[in-house]
Scaffold this active site. Structure first.
Site, PDB file in Angstrom:
ATOM      1  N   CYS A  28       6.110   4.837   9.365  1.00 49.66           N
ATOM      2  CA  CYS A  28       6.581   4.123   8.170  1.00 49.66           C
ATOM      3  C   CYS A  28       8.061   4.360   7.855  1.00 49.66           C
ATOM      4  O   CYS A  28       8.853   3.420   7.907  1.00 49.66           O
ATOM      5  CB  CYS A  28       5.729   4.508   6.973  1.00 49.66           C
ATOM      6  SG  CYS A  28       3.983   4.183   7.254  1.00 49.66           S
ATOM      7  N   ARG A  53       3.830   8.795  16.430  1.00 51.75           N
ATOM      8  CA  ARG A  53       4.890   7.782  16.407  1.00 51.75           C
ATOM      9  C   ARG A  53       6.133   8.330  15.705  1.00 51.75           C
ATOM     10  O   ARG A  53       6.039   8.872  14.607  1.00 51.75           O
ATOM     11  CB  ARG A  53       4.385   6.512  15.698  1.00 51.75           C
ATOM     12  CG  ARG A  53       3.467   5.696  16.589  1.00 51.75           C
ATOM     13  CD  ARG A  53       2.887   4.514  15.865  1.00 51.75           C
ATOM     14  NE  ARG A  53       1.888   4.904  14.892  1.00 51.75           N
ATOM     15  CZ  ARG A  53       1.265   4.046  14.071  1.00 51.75           C
ATOM     16  NH1 ARG A  53       1.574   2.771  14.130  1.00 51.75           N
ATOM     17  NH2 ARG A  53       0.368   4.473  13.219  1.00 51.75           N
ATOM     18  N   GLU A  83       0.842  -1.194   0.000  1.00 53.94           N
ATOM     19  CA  GLU A  83       0.000   0.000   0.000  1.00 53.94           C
ATOM     20  C   GLU A  83       0.882   1.250   0.000  1.00 53.94           C
ATOM     21  O   GLU A  83       1.921   1.270   0.630  1.00 53.94           O
ATOM     22  CB  GLU A  83      -0.868  -0.040   1.269  1.00 53.94           C
ATOM     23  CG  GLU A  83      -1.861   1.073   1.373  1.00 53.94           C
ATOM     24  CD  GLU A  83      -2.663   1.232   0.091  1.00 53.94           C
ATOM     25  OE1 GLU A  83      -3.348   0.289  -0.303  1.00 53.94           O
ATOM     26  OE2 GLU A  83      -2.593   2.326  -0.527  1.00 53.94           O
ATOM     27  N   PHE A  84       0.455   2.264  -0.734  1.00 52.17           N
ATOM     28  CA  PHE A  84       1.250   3.497  -0.786  1.00 52.17           C
ATOM     29  C   PHE A  84       0.498   4.696  -0.212  1.00 52.17           C
ATOM     30  O   PHE A  84       0.842   5.839  -0.502  1.00 52.17           O
ATOM     31  CB  PHE A  84       1.686   3.781  -2.228  1.00 52.17           C
ATOM     32  CG  PHE A  84       2.586   2.701  -2.780  1.00 52.17           C
ATOM     33  CD1 PHE A  84       3.935   2.667  -2.438  1.00 52.17           C
ATOM     34  CD2 PHE A  84       2.085   1.699  -3.591  1.00 52.17           C
ATOM     35  CE1 PHE A  84       4.768   1.655  -2.913  1.00 52.17           C
ATOM     36  CE2 PHE A  84       2.909   0.684  -4.077  1.00 52.17           C
ATOM     37  CZ  PHE A  84       4.263   0.661  -3.737  1.00 52.17           C
ATOM     38  N   LEU A  85      -0.553   4.429   0.584  1.00 51.00           N
ATOM     39  CA  LEU A  85      -1.324   5.554   1.117  1.00 51.00           C
ATOM     40  C   LEU A  85      -0.564   6.274   2.227  1.00 51.00           C
ATOM     41  O   LEU A  85       0.244   5.683   2.935  1.00 51.00           O
ATOM     42  CB  LEU A  85      -2.706   5.109   1.593  1.00 51.00           C
ATOM     43  CG  LEU A  85      -2.855   4.063   2.692  1.00 51.00           C
ATOM     44  CD1 LEU A  85      -2.694   4.648   4.081  1.00 51.00           C
ATOM     45  CD2 LEU A  85      -4.215   3.409   2.567  1.00 51.00           C
ATOM     46  N   LYS A 101       8.211  -1.806  -2.259  1.00 48.16           N
ATOM     47  CA  LYS A 101       7.667  -1.021  -1.142  1.00 48.16           C
ATOM     48  C   LYS A 101       8.792  -0.469  -0.250  1.00 48.16           C
ATOM     49  O   LYS A 101       8.822   0.722   0.070  1.00 48.16           O
ATOM     50  CB  LYS A 101       6.707  -1.885  -0.320  1.00 48.16           C
ATOM     51  CG  LYS A 101       6.234  -1.275   0.966  1.00 48.16           C
ATOM     52  CD  LYS A 101       5.285  -0.108   0.763  1.00 48.16           C
ATOM     53  CE  LYS A 101       5.078   0.635   2.059  1.00 48.16           C
ATOM     54  NZ  LYS A 101       3.922   1.472   2.124  1.00 48.16           N
ATOM     55  N   GLY A 140      13.410  20.349   6.820  1.00 46.82           N
ATOM     56  CA  GLY A 140      12.728  20.547   8.100  1.00 46.82           C
ATOM     57  C   GLY A 140      13.465  19.851   9.225  1.00 46.82           C
ATOM     58  O   GLY A 140      14.705  19.809   9.239  1.00 46.82           O
ATOM     59  N   LEU A 171      10.940  17.386  -1.107  1.00 45.79           N
ATOM     60  CA  LEU A 171      12.157  18.195  -0.977  1.00 45.79           C
ATOM     61  C   LEU A 171      11.889  19.353  -0.021  1.00 45.79           C
ATOM     62  O   LEU A 171      12.414  20.442  -0.204  1.00 45.79           O
ATOM     63  CB  LEU A 171      12.609  18.720  -2.343  1.00 45.79           C
ATOM     64  CG  LEU A 171      13.232  17.700  -3.302  1.00 45.79           C
ATOM     65  CD1 LEU A 171      13.678  18.376  -4.595  1.00 45.79           C
ATOM     66  CD2 LEU A 171      14.431  16.979  -2.668  1.00 45.79           C
TER      67      LEU A 171
HETATM   68  C1  UGA Z   1       4.583   7.255   3.863  1.00 44.68           C
HETATM   69  C2  UGA Z   1       4.594   7.236   2.307  1.00 44.68           C
HETATM   70  O1  UGA Z   1       4.548   8.573   1.815  1.00 44.68           O
HETATM   71  C3  UGA Z   1       3.402   6.438   1.761  1.00 44.68           C
HETATM   72  O2  UGA Z   1       3.495   6.354   0.359  1.00 44.68           O
HETATM   73  C4  UGA Z   1       3.426   5.031   2.362  1.00 44.68           C
HETATM   74  O3  UGA Z   1       2.309   4.267   1.939  1.00 44.68           O
HETATM   75  C5  UGA Z   1       3.404   5.129   3.873  1.00 44.68           C
HETATM   76  O4  UGA Z   1       4.550   5.902   4.316  1.00 44.68           O
HETATM   77  C6  UGA Z   1       3.451   3.728   4.434  1.00 44.68           C
HETATM   78  O5  UGA Z   1       4.451   3.047   4.229  1.00 44.68           O
HETATM   79  O6  UGA Z   1       2.442   3.271   4.995  1.00 44.68           O
HETATM   80  P1  UGA Z   1       3.316   8.682   5.750  1.00 44.68           P
HETATM   81  O7  UGA Z   1       4.267   8.063   6.704  1.00 44.68           O
HETATM   82  O8  UGA Z   1       1.863   8.685   6.059  1.00 44.68           O
HETATM   83  O9  UGA Z   1       3.427   7.968   4.277  1.00 44.68           O
HETATM   84  O10 UGA Z   1       3.731  10.211   5.572  1.00 44.68           O
HETATM   85  P2  UGA Z   1       4.518  11.112   4.519  1.00 44.68           P
HETATM   86  O11 UGA Z   1       3.589  12.126   4.011  1.00 44.68           O
HETATM   87  O12 UGA Z   1       5.262  10.323   3.558  1.00 44.68           O
HETATM   88  O13 UGA Z   1       5.553  11.859   5.497  1.00 44.68           O
HETATM   89  C7  UGA Z   1       6.529  11.134   6.238  1.00 44.68           C
HETATM   90  C8  UGA Z   1       7.439  12.069   6.998  1.00 44.68           C
HETATM   91  O14 UGA Z   1       8.290  12.790   6.111  1.00 44.68           O
HETATM   92  C9  UGA Z   1       6.707  13.153   7.822  1.00 44.68           C
HETATM   93  O15 UGA Z   1       7.332  13.258   9.066  1.00 44.68           O
HETATM   94  C10 UGA Z   1       6.910  14.418   7.024  1.00 44.68           C
HETATM   95  O16 UGA Z   1       6.913  15.568   7.817  1.00 44.68           O
HETATM   96  C11 UGA Z   1       8.288  14.166   6.431  1.00 44.68           C
HETATM   97  N1  UGA Z   1       8.533  14.942   5.195  1.00 44.68           N
HETATM   98  C12 UGA Z   1       7.826  14.674   4.060  1.00 44.68           C
HETATM   99  C13 UGA Z   1       9.526  15.920   5.177  1.00 44.68           C
HETATM  100  O17 UGA Z   1      10.199  16.167   6.202  1.00 44.68           O
HETATM  101  N2  UGA Z   1       9.770  16.596   4.022  1.00 44.68           N
HETATM  102  C14 UGA Z   1       9.080  16.351   2.889  1.00 44.68           C
HETATM  103  O18 UGA Z   1       9.367  17.007   1.865  1.00 44.68           O
HETATM  104  C15 UGA Z   1       8.085  15.364   2.904  1.00 44.68           C
END
Ligand code: UGA
Length: 427
Positions: free
Chosen positions: A258, A325, A149-151, A202, A251, A248
């Site tokens: 995940c 988490r 899953e990629f959500l 994945k 932060g 990109l």
């Molecule tokens: C991530 C993946 O994006 C999903 O595709 C995947 O399905 C999911 O893991 C999983 O394996 O279940 P998620 O953990 O919900 O999704 O959140 P993201 O939106 O990917 O963000 C992850 C972390 O990266 C957050 O802490 C966010 O703040 C950080 N982030 C994201 C950054 O610091 N910079 C960015 O440019 C993007």
């Protein structure tokens, strides 16, 4: 189709409810009685925009039970969506996958497709198949499919219903056809591979996204050394279609359930097969360092932290979720408390969960009360609510107008014009 979903976490619950939305009859099973009781009453145990409404809409097609047997017997396709948490050593703990495989085997009465939905190390599919074969009471045909899953949390429904691709790791034509039929209404491209490749995709995709984040954070650190602007750099890089602008945003590093878990699990599983994934070890190191850099920034603005009142805005690991988490906020708050700072905090969704970890924090109901009388304000999550703050009011209520922004949500020039001492990342 009749679907069984084992495990009602983020992935399981979203999958079950969305498959019902596609017209299937879905039975969701979880061992946690209380959770199932709540779900039966329509209560969603997680904060995920739109999920409750979608469950209400499809309630005639979704049922909840603690009885795996009931769920498996009637289903044609069974999703395994249980947790695969990290062990202290970093490797994925797939105990629950094994347990569920045995449970399924015990009640397998007919041909079924068993779908590995949880994120698992490569070769797990082989083990699932072997475990089921060893534990079935009578000879019965089944197929194992890997369908990662990629959500993302916070946009789970939209990601499920409008995926970039549907990944199917399959071994038989029969299973492939059933899965393609199931997902046909989504009208998305299929990527069909063998099971091991799907499992690797994945881990590789999540690790690559984490790598992108650590890369831009490293660039942000360089920008700080030479007075350049990481946002402009990301924009300039991102227009190149081969690179892309997404992920990109510099932060305080990635968190959540995940990326941290999957990067370390990928390092561990590849190590097991004889590959030293040094690149990903550096990704992890940069991510850890980014939180420490942020603490250094706070100290640079405040000098001594002892007895200072610090306002923390944002506790969840990212906006639109109550999930904390592996959230950067946890490490940062822990470090501040250790130094003797007093913390006032606000988050639109994650206060209840954070309270379970930090009881000594003064939680407030809005950002202005949290900012009141504080010596510095920290932005740890980029909720829209914070982007739209009345900064004039914030400045008035603060003891001194210092903002340290871990998510680059404000314009440094405007902040300086308003009289704030403003520090952010890579600018
Ligand atoms: C991530 C993946 O994006 C999903 O595709 C995947 O399905 C999911 O893991 C999983 O394996 O279940 P998620 O953990 O919900 O999704 O959140 P993201 O939106 O990917 O963000 C992850 C972390 O990266 C957050 O802490 C966010 O703040 C950080 N982030 C994201 C950054 O610091 N910079 C960015 O440019 C993007």
């Amino acid at each position: 189709m009749k679907i069984g979903v084992i495990g009602t976490g983020y992935v399981g619950l979203t999958t079950g409810i969305c498959l019902a939305e596609l017209g299937n009859k879905v039975c969701c099973v979880d061992k946690k009685k209380r959770k199932i009781e709540d779900l039966k009453k329509g209560k969603i145990p997680i904060y995920e925009p739109g999920l409750k409404e979608l469950l209400d809409k499809n309630k005639s097609r979704v049922s909840f039970t603690t009885d795996t047997k009931k769920c498996v017997e009637s289903a044609e396709v069974i999703y395994i969506a249980v947790g695969t948490p990290a062990k202290p050593t970093g490797e994925a703990d797939i105990t629950q996958i094994e347990e569920v495989s045995r449970d399924i085997a015990g009640v397998l009465n007919d041909y079924k497709v068993i779908v590995e939905k949880s994120t698992v190390p490569v070769k797990t599919g082989e083990w699932v198949k072997r475990t089921i074969k060893l534990n079935v009471p009578q000879e019965v045909d089944f197929d194992v499919v890997s369908n990662p899953e990629f959500l993302r949390e916070g946009s789970a429904i939209d990601d499920f219903l409008h995926p970039d691709r549907i990944l199917l790791g399959v071994e038989s034509k029969r299973a492939k056809n059933i899965m393609m039929e199931l997902y046909k209404p989504l009208n998305a491209p299929f990527v069909i591979t063998d099971i091991k490749s799907a499992e690797i995709i994945k881990h590789a995709a999540n690790s690559f996204l984490a790598l992108k984040i650590s890369y831009i954070n490293a660039i942000a650190n360089i920008c700080e050394l030479v007075n350049a602007d990481v946002i402009s750099v990301a924009e300039g890089m991102g227009y190149d279609k081969r690179i892309g602008r997404q992920f990109l945003d510099a932060g305080i590093g990635y968190g959540g359930s995940c990326f941290p878990k999957d990067v370390s699990a990928f390092i561990k599983i590849t190590e097991e097969f004889g590959y030293d994934f040094e690149l990903l070890k550096i990704v992890e190191k940069i991510n850890r360092e980014q939180r420490k850099n942020f603490i250094r920034k706070i100290k640079k603005s405040l000098w001594i932290l002892k007895n200072k009142t610090i306002c923390v805005l944002g506790l969840s690991f990212k906006p639109n979720t109550d999930d904390i988490r592996e959230a950067p906020s946890i490490d940062i708050i822990e470090a501040l408390l250790k130094e003797g700072a007093h913390i006032k905090a606000y988050d639109p969704a994650a206060v209840a969960r954070t309270r379970e970890i930090f009881k000594e924090i003064d939680y407030k109901d809005n950002p202005y009360d949290a900012a009141s009388e504080s010596d510095a304000l920290l932005i740890l999550t980029e909720w829209d609510e914070f982007k739209n703050l009345d900064l004039k009011k914030i400045k008035e209520v603060m003891h001194q107008p210092i903002i340290v922004d871990g998510r680059n949500i404000f314009d440094p020039k405007k902040m300086a014009e308003m009289g704030f001492t403003y520090a952010s990342i890579g600018r």
